[in-house]
Write an enzyme that holds these catalytic residues in place. Structure first.
Site, mmCIF file in Angstrom:
data_model
loop_
_atom_site.group_PDB
_atom_site.id
_atom_site.type_symbol
_atom_site.label_atom_id
_atom_site.label_comp_id
_atom_site.label_asym_id
_atom_site.label_seq_id
_atom_site.Cartn_x
_atom_site.Cartn_y
_atom_site.Cartn_z
ATOM 1 N N HIS A 1 1.649 2.181 -3.654
ATOM 2 C CA HIS A 1 0.931 2.720 -4.337
ATOM 3 C C HIS A 1 1.108 4.199 -3.611
ATOM 4 O O HIS A 1 1.529 5.335 -4.161
ATOM 5 C CB HIS A 1 -0.969 1.967 -3.609
ATOM 6 C CG HIS A 1 -1.099 1.542 -4.130
ATOM 7 N ND1 HIS A 1 -1.138 1.358 -5.823
ATOM 8 C CD2 HIS A 1 -1.384 0.193 -3.781
ATOM 9 C CE1 HIS A 1 -0.905 0.352 -5.828
ATOM 10 N NE2 HIS A 1 -1.800 -0.831 -5.068
ATOM 11 N N HIS B 1 -12.846 -7.709 -4.996
ATOM 12 C CA HIS B 1 -13.004 -7.709 -6.465
ATOM 13 C C HIS B 1 -13.605 -7.585 -7.280
ATOM 14 O O HIS B 1 -13.957 -6.639 -8.076
ATOM 15 C CB HIS B 1 -10.942 -7.787 -6.970
ATOM 16 C CG HIS B 1 -10.108 -7.377 -6.523
ATOM 17 N ND1 HIS B 1 -9.750 -8.164 -4.869
ATOM 18 C CD2 HIS B 1 -8.994 -6.376 -6.164
ATOM 19 C CE1 HIS B 1 -8.718 -7.378 -4.284
ATOM 20 N NE2 HIS B 1 -7.773 -6.708 -5.199
ATOM 21 N N GLU C 1 1.004 -0.834 0.454
ATOM 22 C CA GLU C 1 -0.021 0.082 0.005
ATOM 23 C C GLU C 1 1.056 1.463 0.103
ATOM 24 O O GLU C 1 0.348 2.974 -0.426
ATOM 25 C CB GLU C 1 -1.244 -0.003 1.009
ATOM 26 C CG GLU C 1 -2.081 -1.136 1.294
ATOM 27 C CD GLU C 1 -2.769 -1.546 0.178
ATOM 28 O OE1 GLU C 1 -3.348 -0.566 -0.701
ATOM 29 O OE2 GLU C 1 -3.416 -2.480 -0.327
#
Ligand SMILES: *[C@@H]1O[C@H](CO)[C@@H](O)[C@H](O)[C@H]1NC(C)=O
Ligand SMILES: [Zn+2]
Length: 654
Positions: free
Chosen positions: A369, A495, A366
């Site tokens: 990102h 997802h 993370e």
């Protein structure tokens, strides 16, 4: 008049008249980018409000805001389309116009936009708030996916308990999402077509700027599958030692025994199965706990690595606004995510962090990102994206590859016992393989399934059947109990319900090893054909050469087609599995020898456990086939032959 003067006037005049339209376009674009920044901020704030506090009124807020933003977006789009941007000479201007020229969701009528957003939020809510009862205590019904079910799957070796958790999670989510999902597919496709795409899957692939991307992925999968088959065979052999005939010698592996709700990573099996059990290292999760790695220490450790290679420290607001552990006073979307609020300064992570090695790795993922967001923040917002979606997923993972090297784990004191002899190293490589190699078929099939759904080839009456066909064909896993179309197992994965494409993770795995090889060469940590500097032992910690090269690529955002960005870091323009194979070479050699020695069957024969009901529409045929037991399976296989060539029954043959 002085002829030179006259000429100059002519020249200038020509020049401005040629550029007038583009100058006007540039001005419009600047305004558009500003308004898009503002919209991003409002959208992210509303979404954050809901994802970090799931209530009906926060959901209403998201719906209200998104409806309003769609209108504004549509107005901007209508203005944009008045420009004859396809004939622009300026590369950058044209590229930005192209990127803003597809209005997808915003093309739908208002009530449908609202419905679409409601559906996706609703499915995400079902997924994020579902609870199941405990296996050994039917009155205890507050088990959440994170952390309860995740932990049971990681640690339990009781096949009945594992089966219970696996089935109940799917019961809790799947059936409630099925109708919503098929409605979402219809609306999404309608929007995609209005946005000039064939369907949603076509829209999803557009950002790769390569019409052959799926073929390329198939090619890469063929390159990497032999290694997957070796791991699969080895794991199956060892699971038989634990579970006996629950695991067959030549069949697919039951999906609940692999340490993970979706069998997408088998890393948790490394606690039980290792090439050299006598050389077992200390358990990294135990070690993190022993050394008091709180959620904060985990994130600070990750940040330290990024800083060490001259990437950027996280702003104060990140630490203030992020949610890094699960709050006790409300329901939130626990699935980890990173957020860019579009205003060049507000970046956040939301993660229900537990002290485990998986969460430690996820924290790096993370943060990768966020580091990308920070590096490209000065690009116009149109370009504040990964060079492609796979790049964005690869940054944190790339850092993790160094972090998880034995060298680095030793440096930060997580690894203290044992030597770094070939046997210990093989254990480490095996753990990494259970994560990276094992992930590949799952990341591919998620979007293969959805591609056929969006193209209408797979319809609601064979959603689950097609899902399990792909699960078996690509992963070699089978459900622990019979499934039917009453179940809707794809929805048990975040997802699917949250409408996030998955192919990016496949791309990410392949390219992160190419990135790794490039930065390791720059750091002097990897030298081709030098056995003292193998790729899997590289750690780029403190290498500013490596970090600066990475930074250069990240700063480009999506301002150029991805091969350009790729070339900046790697000197190459193509995805290729060679770097990944180089990293795992010793493991592959070892597994091949070992599987040969034990006579392990490579690949898998058709599952005999699943009962699936499929409807095949093929020309004049509309065959309804029932799979039940081995006799019926033979009949089904004949039906299948014309539909899918041999690969699906025996992947070893190709
Ligand atoms: C959650 O949202 C509700 C409004 O739906 C609000 O009243 C409450 O204060 C929020 N809780 C937190 C912790 O932000
Ligand atoms: Zn990610």
């Amino acid at each position: 008049m002085n002829p030179a003067f006259y000429l100059t006037i002519l020249f200038v005049h020509n020049c401005t008249s040629l550029g007038a339209e583009e100058a006007r376009a540039k001005k419009f674009l600047d305004g558009l980018n500003k308004r898009a920044e503002d919209r991003t901020y409002r959208l992210k704030m509303a979404k954050w409000g809901y994802d970090s506090n799931i209530t009906d009124s926060n959901l209403q807020q998201v719906i209200t805001v998104t409806s309003k933003l769609s209108e504004e977006e549509k107005q901007d789009w209508q203005e944009l389309m008045k420009f004859d941007w396809q004939s622009f000479q300026d590369y950058d201007l044209k590229r930005q116009f192209e990127k803003n020229s597809h209005l997808v969701l915003g093309s739908l009528p208002k009530d449908k936009i609202k419905r679409y957003n409601t559906i996706v939020s609703e499915m995400t809510k079902i997924y994020s708030t579902s609870k199941i009862c405990a296996f050994d205590d039917p009155t205890k019904c507050d088990l959440a996916l994170e952390p309860d079910l995740v932990n049971i799957l990681a640690n339990s070796r009781n096949p009945d308990q594992l089966k219970h958790v696996w089935v109940e999670w799917r019961n809790a989510v799947g059936p409630h999402c099925k109708n919503l999902f098929s409605e979402y597919v219809e609306l999404g496709n309608e929007a995609a077509r209005l946005g000039n795409f064939t369907d949603t899957s076509d829209q999803w692939l557009h950002s790769y700027e390569d019409s052959k991307i799926m073929d390329k992925v198939e090619e890469l999968w063929k390159q990497l599958r032999p290694l997957y088959l070796q791991i699969h065979a080895y794991v199956r052999t060892h699971l038989r030692k634990t579970y006996g005939d629950l695991v067959t010698e030549k069949g697919p592996i039951p999906a609940h025994l692999l340490g993970n709700m979706w069998s997408q990573s088998w890393r948790n099996l490394a606690k039980f199965i290792l090439p050299f059990p006598d050389k077992r290292d200390e358990d990294l999760t135990e070690e993190l706990k022993k050394q008091n790695y709180t959620y904060l220490k985990i994130f600070k450790t990750a940040e330290d690595f990024f800083k060490s290679i001259n990437l950027t420290a996280l702003p104060e607001s990140f630490w203030k606004n992020s949610i890094l552990k699960k709050p006790a006073d409300r329901q939130i979307v626990c699935h980890a995510s990173a957020w860019d609020f579009g205003n060049r300064k507000d970046f956040r992570i939301k993660q229900c962090t537990e002290t485990t090695i998986q969460n430690f790795v996820t924290a790096h993922h993370e943060m990768g990102h966020v580091e990308y967001y920070i590096q490209y923040k000065d690009q116009p917002i149109t370009y504040r994206k990964g060079a492609n979606k796979g790049f964005h997923e690869a940054v944190g993972d790339l850092i993790s590859l160094s972090v998880q090297s034995r060298k680095h784990l030793r440096k930060i004191g997580l690894l203290t016992s044992q030597d770094d002899d070939p046997e210990s190293t093989m254990n480490t490589l095996f753990s990494m393989g259970l994560e990276k190699i094992v992930m590949l078929p799952f990341t591919y099939l998620m979007d293969l399934w959805r591609r056929d759904v969006f193209k209408g080839k797979t319809t609601p009456d064979n959603y689950n059947c097609k899902w399990w066909e792909l699960r078996e064909q690509y992963q070699g896993v089978e459900p622990p109990v019979e499934r039917s179309e009453e179940d809707f197992d794809p929805a048990a994965k975040f997802h699917t319900v949250a409408s996030i494409p998955y192919l990016r993770y496949f791309v990410s795995i392949v390219i992160q090893f190419q990135f790794h090889q490039a930065v390791c060469e720059k750091a002097g940590q990897f030298v081709r054909n030098d056995p003292t500097k193998p790729l899997h032992e590289c750690d780029i910690y403190r290498s500013t050469e490596a970090g600066n090269a990475l930074k250069k690529m990240l700063q480009m955002g999506s301002s150029r087609p991805w091969p350009d960005a790729f070339e900046v870091l790697t000197g190459q323009r193509h995805m290729d599995g060679t770097a990944l194979l180089e990293y795992f070479k010793p493991l592959q050699n070892w597994l091949e020898a070992e599987n040969k020695k034990t006579g392990a069957f490579i690949g898998w024969e058709k599952s005999t456990k699943a009962e699936l009901i499929c409807t095949f529409n093929q020309g004049d045929f509309n065959l309804r086939s029932v799979w039940h037991g081995s006799v019926a399976v033979r009949v089904v296989l004949e039906y299948h032959k014309p539909v899918h060539p041999p690969e699906r029954t025996s992947p070893t043959s190709t």
